[in-house]
Design a protein around this motif. Structure first.
Motif, short mmCIF file in Angstrom:
data_model
loop_
_atom_site.label_atom_id
_atom_site.label_comp_id
_atom_site.label_asym_id
_atom_site.label_seq_id
_atom_site.Cartn_x
_atom_site.Cartn_y
_atom_site.Cartn_z
N SER A 89 -2.74 -2.53 1.10
CA SER A 89 -2.48 -1.20 0.56
C SER A 89 -2.75 -1.14 -0.93
CB SER A 89 -1.04 -0.79 0.88
OG SER A 89 -0.19 -1.88 0.75
N GLU A 90 -2.60 0.06 -1.45
CA GLU A 90 -2.91 0.34 -2.83
C GLU A 90 -2.20 -0.64 -3.76
OE1 GLU A 90 -3.36 4.73 -2.91
OE2 GLU A 90 -2.29 4.49 -4.81
N GLY A 91 -2.94 -1.16 -4.74
CA GLY A 91 -2.33 -2.06 -5.71
C GLY A 91 -2.46 -3.53 -5.35
N THR B 170 -9.29 -5.62 -6.30
CA THR B 170 -8.01 -4.93 -6.32
C THR B 170 -8.19 -3.55 -5.69
OG1 THR B 170 -7.49 -6.04 -8.37
CG2 THR B 170 -6.12 -4.15 -7.80
N ILE B 171 -7.30 -3.20 -4.80
CA ILE B 171 -7.38 -1.87 -4.19
C ILE B 171 -6.75 -0.87 -5.15
CG2 ILE B 171 -6.75 -0.43 -2.22
CD1 ILE B 171 -6.69 -2.95 -0.54
N ARG B 172 -7.55 0.01 -5.68
CA ARG B 172 -7.07 0.97 -6.69
C ARG B 172 -6.54 2.22 -6.02
NH1 ARG B 172 -6.98 0.85 -12.07
NH2 ARG B 172 -8.51 2.49 -12.40
N ARG B 173 -7.14 2.59 -4.95
CA ARG B 173 -6.74 3.82 -4.28
C ARG B 173 -7.03 3.67 -2.81
NH1 ARG B 173 -4.05 6.04 -6.37
NH2 ARG B 173 -4.97 7.26 -8.03
N LYS B 174 -6.10 4.13 -1.97
CA LYS B 174 -6.37 4.13 -0.54
C LYS B 174 -5.91 5.48 0.00
CE LYS B 174 -5.48 1.50 3.66
NZ LYS B 174 -4.60 0.49 4.27
N LEU B 175 -6.82 6.22 0.56
CA LEU B 175 -6.49 7.54 1.08
C LEU B 175 -5.89 7.39 2.48
CD1 LEU B 175 -9.65 9.64 0.11
CD2 LEU B 175 -7.49 9.42 -1.11
N PRO B 176 -5.15 8.39 2.93
CA PRO B 176 -4.62 8.32 4.30
C PRO B 176 -5.73 8.16 5.34
CG PRO B 176 -3.63 10.14 3.10
CD PRO B 176 -4.70 9.58 2.22
N MET C 103 -11.36 4.05 0.50
CA MET C 103 -10.70 3.40 -0.64
C MET C 103 -11.60 3.17 -1.84
SD MET C 103 -9.89 -0.40 0.75
CE MET C 103 -8.81 0.05 2.09
N VAL C 104 -10.90 2.99 -2.98
CA VAL C 104 -11.59 2.62 -4.20
C VAL C 104 -11.11 1.22 -4.55
CG1 VAL C 104 -11.87 3.08 -6.65
CG2 VAL C 104 -11.68 4.98 -5.05
N VAL C 105 -12.04 0.28 -4.69
CA VAL C 105 -11.64 -1.07 -5.08
C VAL C 105 -12.25 -1.40 -6.43
CG1 VAL C 105 -11.38 -1.92 -2.73
CG2 VAL C 105 -13.57 -2.16 -3.87
N ARG C 106 -11.53 -2.24 -7.16
CA ARG C 106 -12.08 -2.66 -8.45
C ARG C 106 -12.65 -4.07 -8.30
NH1 ARG C 106 -9.89 -1.38 -14.29
NH2 ARG C 106 -10.96 0.49 -13.65
N ALA C 107 -13.94 -4.19 -8.59
CA ALA C 107 -14.60 -5.49 -8.55
C ALA C 107 -15.43 -5.62 -9.82
CB ALA C 107 -15.50 -5.60 -7.33
N LYS C 108 -15.35 -6.76 -10.48
CA LYS C 108 -16.12 -6.99 -11.71
C LYS C 108 -15.85 -5.91 -12.76
CE LYS C 108 -18.65 -10.33 -9.89
NZ LYS C 108 -18.49 -11.66 -10.45
N GLY C 109 -14.62 -5.40 -12.77
CA GLY C 109 -14.27 -4.41 -13.78
C GLY C 109 -14.79 -3.02 -13.50
N CYS C 110 -15.41 -2.80 -12.32
CA CYS C 110 -15.93 -1.47 -11.99
C CYS C 110 -15.23 -0.96 -10.74
CB CYS C 110 -17.42 -1.53 -11.71
SG CYS C 110 -18.34 -2.42 -12.97
N ASP C 111 -15.03 0.34 -10.68
CA ASP C 111 -14.43 0.94 -9.50
C ASP C 111 -15.52 1.30 -8.50
OD1 ASP C 111 -11.93 0.68 -10.45
OD2 ASP C 111 -11.75 2.72 -11.24
N THR D 145 -5.48 8.70 -11.51
CA THR D 145 -4.23 8.81 -10.76
C THR D 145 -4.06 10.23 -10.24
OG1 THR D 145 -3.08 9.22 -12.83
CG2 THR D 145 -2.98 6.98 -11.97
N VAL D 146 -4.71 11.18 -10.91
CA VAL D 146 -4.65 12.58 -10.48
C VAL D 146 -5.84 12.93 -9.60
CG1 VAL D 146 -4.54 14.97 -11.26
CG2 VAL D 146 -3.53 13.16 -12.66
N LEU D 147 -7.02 12.48 -10.02
CA LEU D 147 -8.26 12.96 -9.40
C LEU D 147 -8.53 12.41 -8.02
CD1 LEU D 147 -10.68 13.01 -12.46
CD2 LEU D 147 -9.36 14.88 -11.48
N THR D 148 -8.16 11.16 -7.76
CA THR D 148 -8.59 10.58 -6.49
C THR D 148 -7.49 10.51 -5.44
OG1 THR D 148 -8.16 8.35 -7.30
CG2 THR D 148 -10.40 9.18 -7.56
N ARG D 149 -6.32 11.08 -5.72
CA ARG D 149 -5.29 11.14 -4.68
C ARG D 149 -5.51 12.36 -3.81
NH1 ARG D 149 -1.21 7.53 -5.65
NH2 ARG D 149 -0.92 7.19 -7.87
N VAL D 150 -5.03 12.31 -2.58
CA VAL D 150 -5.17 13.47 -1.69
C VAL D 150 -4.51 14.69 -2.34
CG1 VAL D 150 -4.57 14.41 0.55
CG2 VAL D 150 -5.27 12.03 0.35
N ILE D 151 -3.26 14.49 -2.78
CA ILE D 151 -2.57 15.53 -3.55
C ILE D 151 -2.40 14.96 -4.95
CG2 ILE D 151 -0.43 16.87 -3.75
CD1 ILE D 151 -1.89 17.56 -1.19
N PRO D 152 -2.85 15.57 -5.99
CA PRO D 152 -3.49 16.89 -6.05
C PRO D 152 -5.02 16.86 -5.99
CG PRO D 152 -3.00 16.14 -8.25
CD PRO D 152 -2.64 15.02 -7.33
#
Lengths: 212, 617
Positions: A146-148, A177-183, A187-195, B257-264
């Protein structure tokens, strides 16, 4: 002093290798006896014989470590053990503990040639079977985290299709690193300092393990 | 002398190219903007130097169009000097490409760009150390501030050398390189390429393949993975050794933290798109009225007052009308629209939008990256179809080409606004949008099932968020607008002249008599409406005017019923993309897909029109 049976010799070397790799320092006679489930006296005698034969050395602190020859022989046996155990559990479906005992017996007799062939037989990627389970490797993908979370990439399934992942630095051994995971599992992962944004089906083809 | 710029996407290559040559290259904070080679000339000490902007790539070993293009370019030694442009804020990943480029053995100069950004992040780079490592000249630049850009060409002329460092590969790979050298006498670079399966020498490839399989079975990794890992590790070592950290960067607020979340994130995305469309239509509508009136008063009326002989007047009026319609729409709607899109791209927001839209796009058989063509299509289908080529697979390009041509562009919006909104009402106008969107979604669902080809997921680097530069935004909007002006407009002009001539010679009446029974039976439309419909292919944004001319009155409500107007509008909107779009489609996706798109949209337009006609008549 009688000559040691080759299989006993290999068992000891394998045990020393396991103990020293696990702890990162030379082993003690007690640890080795414990690993092989024998009494310390027998172990002591055997270890002395192995030191005499040039497979082991005693360190100034009283520990026991592998010599170069010993390490080589131990690694060969350990690899045979791994390949056999993998074959027995993954291909034949034998239960883990039983497979390990069986592998312990077979590992001393099997030839290098057979082990190589068996190993490539197990590894050979079959078409339409991406991401098949592999022995001793994690079977969790990015989607299971999961995220983080920071994870280490172990295997990329379908390596041919996703060349871009390699070039962006998402490849076996790398930490991501998993930066963001949508339902919806995007996902957005960080590798080599890039998302890097990746689709769920791509994330599913990236096998990872928890780092640390 | 020829000098080629090579680098990752978004490192500022195109910006440097612009500053070196003064030409307009489309600059974008979005991966994959430059797909073709851009060439320009610059003059230094009375010598003409050709500068080539290669498309941004992450690697030289991949199979994507851009990567193959750049690889071929380097293999054929298309340039005398390579200028490798690196983004210092992503040094490690950029060095990875540099290490690959260095293996081609061409004389090179290294440009470390965005040094201003690095200073903000609290670090700098030891150029002397990098120069010693690589054996080539290294420059620190900031393309945004124009710093040190003037030193690139002098350095390329006087100090370019092949790089001297070699990547230390895994010992199995090195052994393979040695044995290929022994067996066939191939050099290190050719051997490495052959191991990765790249090259033309069949015998070498065969030998390399055998060795590669052996190595792969031992490593449980593909050769490409091993080589990539070696290069990445070496790049990391270099990056670590040359980065000089001066201070820890102040922790800044992460907009993601704002732009890539589902909400908002998703409501924000929808809000941004809606606000953009509304602004374009309100401001654009106002400008359109203004420009059209100007034309009417200062061009059309004086021209008709000249009272020229029949055929000259017909052609003249046709040209003026086409210019009036083209400029009345191009400037207000398309230009405004592209300004917004450029802001979204350059700020880095578009990659966030692509990420959020990825799943939805999957359902339609594409991935998040397709959001660019789809949004562009609201302005004009021509640049939208041209941007379809940035998608990864032919399957996606085909689906995108289909759907993009169905998106109501500004010309079709004019029809919806001019006919439906003014004669029937706003709700009816929105219902047309709703029907079109539902049809687009249904078409996408269908196409994603039946289109053959591999499905690829999205792997996209998120562009860093930055404040867009107004000058660059305007420049890029202008570039896209010029695609409209120089590709779509000439065709519009020609189409309009033909239309004027048809009218003059009475071809329209013959056609009308022929088509009338069909359209009246099927769509419930009078013959002249059908003619306006058919000739709308030539100048779609003029379908409204054509209809008015043919009906003999601008008060369409008086001659046609609300239902007829509604059917006319929806059929025009769905019906065949305009001639310019067809031309570009043909160029980008080939004749078969173009034919399929044309037949499908005609059938769809007629079918929907007929259904509405029979349901409500």
């Amino acid at each position: 002093m009688h000559t040691m049976h080759p299989s006993t010799c290999e068992d000891y070397l394998e045990a020393v290798l396991t103990v020293t790799t696990g702890t990162g320092r030379p082993a003690t006679a007690e640890e080795i006896a414990g690993a092989l489930e024998t009494d310390p006296d027998t172990a002591g005698t055997a270890l002395s014989a192995l030191v005499r034969d040039g497979y082991l050395v005693r360190t100034p602190e009283g520990g026991i470590d592998l010599t170069e020859t010993g390490r080589e022989r131990a690694a060969t046996v350990a690899r045979k053990h791994r390949v056999l155990q993998c074959f027995l559990t993954e291909m034949l479906g034998i239960d883990g503990a039983a497979a390990s005992r069986e592998a312990c017996t077979l590992e001393h007799e099997i030839s290098d040639e057979t082990i190589d062939r068996l190993s490539s037989y197990i590894d050979c990627p079959r078409p339409r079977h991406p991401g098949r389970r592999r022995c001793g490797r994690s079977t969790t993908t990015l989607l299971d985290f999961s995220e983080g979370d920071t994870v280490r990439v172990t295997v990329l399934a379908q390596p041919g299709c996703n060349r871009r992942l390699l070039d962006l630095g998402i490849l076996p051994g790398e930490m991501v690193t998993i930066r963001r995971k949508l339902p919806n599992q995007g996902m957005v992962v960080r590798a080599k300092g890039c998302d890097i944004a990746i689709s769920p089906e791509i994330a599913a083809s990236i096998f990872v393990e928890k780092s640390g | 002398m020829k000098c080629a710029l090579i680098g990752n996407p978004g490192v500022g290559k195109s910006l440097i190219f612009n500053q070196l040559t003064g030409l307009g290259v489309e600059v974008s904070n979005y991966p994959g903007t430059t797909v073709e080679l851009q060439r320009g000339n610059t003059c230094y000490q009375r010598e003409i130097i050709e500068v080539i902007d290669l498309p941004g790539v992450y690697s030289l070993d991949g199979a994507s169009d851009e990567e193959v293009l750049v690889r071929r370019f380097l293999e054929q030694q298309g340039a005398d000097v390579i200028v490798a442009v690196l983004n210092v804020t992503r040094l490690e990943r950029n060095l990875y490409l540099l290490l690959q480029a260095a293996e081609y053995g061409l004389p090179m100069v290294v440009v470390l760009n965005m040094i201003d950004e690095a200073a903000k992040q609290g670090f700098t780079v030891d150029t002397a150390a990098l120069r010693d490592l690589l054996g080539v000249e290294v420059l620190l630049t900031s393309a945004l501030q124009g710093k040190n850009i003037d030193r690139i060409i002098p350095a390329a002329l006087s100090a370019a050398r092949p790089a001297t460092l070699e990547v230390p590969y895994d010992h199995h790979i090195e052994a393979a390189v040695r044995s290929l050298d022994k067996m066939q006498g191939t050099d290190r670079f050719a051997s490495l390429q052959a191991l990765e399966g790249i090259g033309d020498d069949a015998e070498l490839l065969e030998t390399a393949k055998t060795i590669a399989e052996e190595i792969e079975s031992r490593h449980r990794m593909t050769i490409s993975q091993i080589i990539a890992a070696n290069r990445h590790n070496f790049a990391r070592q270099i990056a670590d050794s040359i980065t000089v950290r001066q201070k820890e960067p102040a922790p800044s607020f992460d907009l993601d933290t704002v732009l890539t979340r589902v909400i908002p994130g998703i409501p924000l995305l929808l809000g941004v798109l809606l606000a953009m469309l509304l602004t374009v239509f309100i401001v654009g509508g106002w400008l359109e009225g203004f420009i059209v009136t100007l034309f009417e008063v200062y061009a059309v009326e004086p021209f008709t007052a000249l009272d020229l002989p029949g055929i000259v007047e017909a052609v003249g009026i046709a040209i003026l009308l086409a210019l009036q319609a083209g400029l009345g729409i191009a400037f207000p709607y398309v230009f405004l629209f592209y300004i917004f899109i450029s802001v979204l791209e350059d700020s880095g927001y578009m990659t966030r939008a692509a990420f959020l839209a990825d799943k939805a796009m999957h359902r339609l058989g594409m991935h998040g990256g397709a959001i660019i063509p789809v949004t562009l299509a609201f302005g004009c289908n021509v640049p939208a179809v041209m941007s379809v080529r940035t998608l990864r697979s032919r399957r996606e390009r085909m689906i995108a080409a289909f759907l993009v041509t169905m998106v109501p562009c500004s010309a079709r919006t004019v029809i919806i606004a001019g006919i439906v909104a003014s004669f029937i009402g706003l709700a009816a106008a929105f219902s047309i949008y709703a029907i079109v969107f539902v049809l687009i979604v249904l078409t996408g669902l269908l196409l994603s099932r039946i289109t053959p080809g591999e499905r690829f997921g999205m792997i996209m680097e998120m562009a860093p968020l930055r404040r867009p530069d107004p000058e660059l935004v305007l420049k890029k909007s202008w570039m896209r607008l010029s695609e409209f002006l120089f590709i779509a407009m000439p065709l519009l002009l020609v189409g309009s002249v033909f239309l004027g001539l048809f009218e003059f010679f009475g071809v329209m009446d013959v056609f009308e008599a022929f088509i009338e029974p069909v359209t009246e039976g099927l769509l419930g439309l009078p013959g002249y409406a059908a003619t306006a419909l058919i000739f709308g292919i030539l100048r779609k944004e003029m379908a409204f005017e054509t209809l008015a001319v043919l009906a003999g009155t601008a008060d369409l409500g008086a001659v046609l019923t609300a239902l007829q107007l509604y059917i006319f509008a929806i059929v025009t909107v769905l019906f065949v993309p305009c001639l310019s779009t067809i031309t570009v489609l043909h160029r980008e996706v080939g004749s078969r897909v173009t034919l399929a798109v044309t037949v499908y949209t005609v059938a769809l337009g007629l079918a929907v029109g007929a259904v509405i006609n029979f349901a409500f008549a």
